[in-house]
Scaffold this active site. Structure first.
Site, PDB file in Angstrom:
ATOM      1  CG  ASP A 136     -35.201  30.133 -10.766  1.00  0.00           C
ATOM      2  OD1 ASP A 136     -35.406  29.586  -9.364  1.00  0.00           O
ATOM      3  OD2 ASP A 136     -34.405  29.594 -11.387  1.00  0.00           O
ATOM      4  CG  ASP A 143     -35.266  26.328  -7.537  1.00  0.00           C
ATOM      5  OD1 ASP A 143     -35.954  27.012  -7.828  1.00  0.00           O
ATOM      6  OD2 ASP A 143     -33.870  26.091  -7.716  1.00  0.00           O
ATOM      7  CE1 TYR A 180     -27.863  25.913  -7.364  1.00  0.00           C
ATOM      8  CE2 TYR A 180     -26.428  27.531  -6.227  1.00  0.00           C
ATOM      9  CZ  TYR A 180     -26.820  26.266  -6.487  1.00  0.00           C
ATOM     10  OH  TYR A 180     -26.769  25.225  -5.661  1.00  0.00           O
ATOM     11  CD  GLU A 235     -35.094  23.751 -13.051  1.00  0.00           C
ATOM     12  OE1 GLU A 235     -34.045  23.029 -13.100  1.00  0.00           O
ATOM     13  OE2 GLU A 235     -35.435  24.103 -11.934  1.00  0.00           O
TER      14      GLU A 235
END
Ligand SMILES: *[C@@H]1O[C@H](CO)[C@@H](O)[C@H](O)[C@H]1NC(C)=O
Ligand SMILES: *[C@@H]1O[C@H](CO)[C@@H](O)[C@H](O)[C@H]1NC(C)=O
Ligand SMILES: *[C@@H]1O[C@H](CO)[C@@H](O)[C@H](O)[C@H]1NC(C)=O
Ligand SMILES: *[C@@H]1O[C@H](CO)[C@@H](O)[C@H](O)[C@H]1NC(C)=O
Ligand SMILES: *[C@@H]1O[C@H](CO)[C@@H](O)[C@H](O)[C@H]1NC(C)=O
Ligand SMILES: *[C@@H]1O[C@H](CO)[C@@H](O)[C@H](O)[C@H]1NC(C)=O
Ligand SMILES: *[C@@H]1O[C@H](CO)[C@@H](O)[C@H](O)[C@H]1NC(C)=O
Length: 532
Positions: A110, A113, A261, A505
């Site tokens: 996604d 990570d 998350y 990110e």
């Protein structure tokens, strides 16, 4: 060539304006403080009304941006790669799903990570499919259509396998607790990758509906080139929607570990979103009844626009359902349902007004970026700019001349120009002169928070010692090309640090929004009136 503003030509139509004002005064009630001119577009359509369309031709910068941004999907792929163009990527996740006798090897990580989270992955697919449906011809013009379709299929292949029986959907591969204790390349990871499912006892109407939406939208994308695949997707979509609707539940309540998350704030938006896609994919009027007379009042929150994001699909639903209102050919929709569809369109218009009106109606950074939240700030700007662009194209295509917002008149070109400002901001037209699209321009983030990009291919690092690459002061050795990072602070600044996951990110849904946005801007032909 940049589209030109056209507001100055308004005077020549003054008589018409006054006529419309008069009609408005009669018709607009206190209930609708924000409404638009195209209440009257039937009236307008038959006049020789010059609708100014954006100019034709390919705009090079958006073509470049599109070519770059689609590559992020290749960067994020799990599984046995085919025709891989990203030199530093290789096969990974080959055993995903094996514990359950499933092949969950495909799909995409996604973000930075090695997790495969089903909720944002399906949303990425829905937005990418929508972009292809609206702007596939634009993508084709710059040779990116096939690439976009292949990226979509990489996700839908995974989603099909993740739905092995009617009321079971696998929604995650990998354990974020384990994953986040490691810093390693997907290709060399040896950590356990457990799966999680939702089912009738542990329901997840949000994730099941989002997956249904993705599959319904993708079934339209593949309809003409692979009828069997398209049919298969549609069958899964219908079954998943039934599951979502019959076993109501928030997936992050059923499975609380998700909350850190992708915590879902509710599922009614996804139910409406999925039903709207299923209507487009099937033409079955049941789905119109579902979003209108059956559940509209309880679920749709008409009149209160919210920002489109991975968690909130209402704005997307409103724009998508506006299609029925703008172009719908089904003349047998009952009056009450049609009135409810109008409410969706009105709410979409209210969002467009929120986007267009100057601050404080719509909070923006000094650099002009839509501002909602500092976590992944760009998501809101580009996701909602994509909606604005699509809506402006619906207006162009239907020859709807105006949008009326609290005493101000806007034209479809105003929406398009605004959408372009958000894309341009991302591409470097901002106070930092920083391109937030990795690989575009000269000044883009070098310390993207991304495990694979930060670790040299030849290094033999494992879970723990891999952190030296997170800690390293050197720029990433590998280019996460096409990544759209989280983005700036409210003050338009950005800290290019690998440990700064709030800003540095990237996510696949950022890329899907951005691909949709620039493919709409790359050239000017109008949207498809019909998806089929
Ligand atoms: C249903 O899902 C929950 C949560 O993922 C899981 O613990 C449970 O084993 C599943 N039920 C069955 C029958 O597999
Ligand atoms: C997840 O969202 C729910 C509902 O919005 C909220 O009650 C809960 O506190 C959230 N959990 C976390 C960890 O933020
Ligand atoms: C950005 O570019 C403009 C024009 O080239 C320049 O005036 C400005 O100082 C630059 N800003 C930064 C932060 O580099
Ligand atoms: C890589 O590291 C592992 C674990 O430390 C070791 O077993 C292996 O031999 C190393 N491989 C190479 C090519 O150095
Ligand atoms: C990375 O930095 C953290 C925090 O400074 C430190 O605890 C850790 O030991 C470092 N890890 C490596 C492998 O360098
Ligand atoms: C990265 O940030 C986390 C959380 O803020 C912190 O615990 C960690 O020590 C930081 N690591 C480095 C290398 O700065
Ligand atoms: C910008 O905002 C961030 C976050 O609020 C803050 O840490 C930073 O110091 C600010 N930068 C400037 C130049 O004001």
């Amino acid at each position: 060539m940049e589209p030109k503003s056209t507001k100055s030509t308004f005077d020549s139509e003054e008589w018409q304006w006054w006529l419309l004002v008069a009609v408005m005064v009669v018709l607009v009630t206190g209930a609708a403080s924000i409404t638009i001119w195209n209440n009257f577009h039937e009236l307008d359509r038959h006049k020789a009304h010059p609708i100014r369309r954006p100019p034709g031709g390919v705009t090079q910068k958006y073509s470049d941006a599109l070519r770059i941004s689609t590559q992020f999907f290749d960067v994020q792929k799990s599984g046995k790669l085919e025709n891989n163009q990203i030199k530093w990527r290789g096969d990974s996740g080959l055993k995903d799903g094996q514990d359950e006798n499933l092949d969950l090897s495909k799909g995409m990580y996604d973000a930075g990570d090695l997790m495969k989270f089903g909720f944002p992955m399906a949303f990425t697919a829905t937005v990418l499919a929508w972009s292809i449906l609206e702007y596939g011809q634009h993508m084709r013009a710059v040779n990116e259509l096939k690439h976009a379709q292949e990226s979509l299929k990489w996700i839908t292949d995974y989603l099909i396998n993740a739905h092995p029986s009617d009321n079971v959907l696998y929604i995650q591969v990998g354990d974020p607790e384990i994953d986040h204790k490691c810093w390693e390349r997907p290709e060399t990871s040896t950590e356990k990758r457990p799966t999680i499912q939702v089912n009738a006892s542990y329901p997840g109407s949000d994730v099941a509906s989002e997956t249904a939406a993705a599959m319904a939208a993708a079934s339209l994308v593949f309809k003409n080139q692979d009828a069997d695949y398209s049919k298969l997707l549609l069958e899964h979509a219908q079954k998943l929607f039934e599951f979502a609707n019959s076993y109501p539940g928030v997936y992050s309540k059923s499975i609380p570990v998700i909350q850190d998350y992708y915590n879902s704030s509710g599922f009614v938006d996804e139910l409406l979103w999925a039903a709207s896609w299923l209507y487009h994919a099937t033409g079955d009027r049941y789905y119109i009844s579902y979003v209108t007379v059956m559940h509209g009042n309880a679920f749709a929150n008409w009149g209160n626009p919210t920002w489109f994001s991975w968690d909130d699909k209402l704005a997307g639903t409103q724009v998508l359902l506006s299609r029925v209102n703008f172009f719908g050919s089904d003349t047998n929709i009952p009056i009450e349902e049609n009135m409810n569809l109008q409410m969706y369109r009105r709410t979409a218009e209210a969002l467009m007004c929120t986007i267009l009106l100057p601050p404080p109606t719509n909070k923006k950074t000094n650099g002009g970026l839509i501002w909602v939240n500092e976590w992944d700030s760009l998501q809101y700007a580009i996701g909602n700019a994509f909606l604005a662009l699509v809506f402006s194209d619906y207006m162009f295509t239907s020859e709807t001349p105006y949008l009326y917002c609290n005493g101000k008149l806007y034209e479809p070109m105003d929406l398009r120009e605004f959408a372009a400002t958000q894309a341009d901001y991302v591409m470097g037209n901002n106070p930092m002169n920083m391109s937030y699209l990795v690989g575009y321009g000269f000044n883009y983030p070098r310390y993207v928070h991304h495990r694979g990009a930060s670790i040299p291919i030849g290094s033999n690092t494992t879970c723990q010692d891999g952190f030296k690459w997170l800690n390293s002061t050197e720029p990433n050795p590998n280019l996460a090309i096409g990544a759209v990072v989280g983005g700036p602070f409210l003050n338009d600044t950005y800290i290019d640090s690998r440990n700064n996951s709030m800003q540095a990110e990237p996510t696949t849904y950022n890329s899907a929004f951005f691909v949709g946005l620039v493919s709409g801007l790359v050239t000017s032909s109008s949207v498809a009136r019909s998806f089929t």
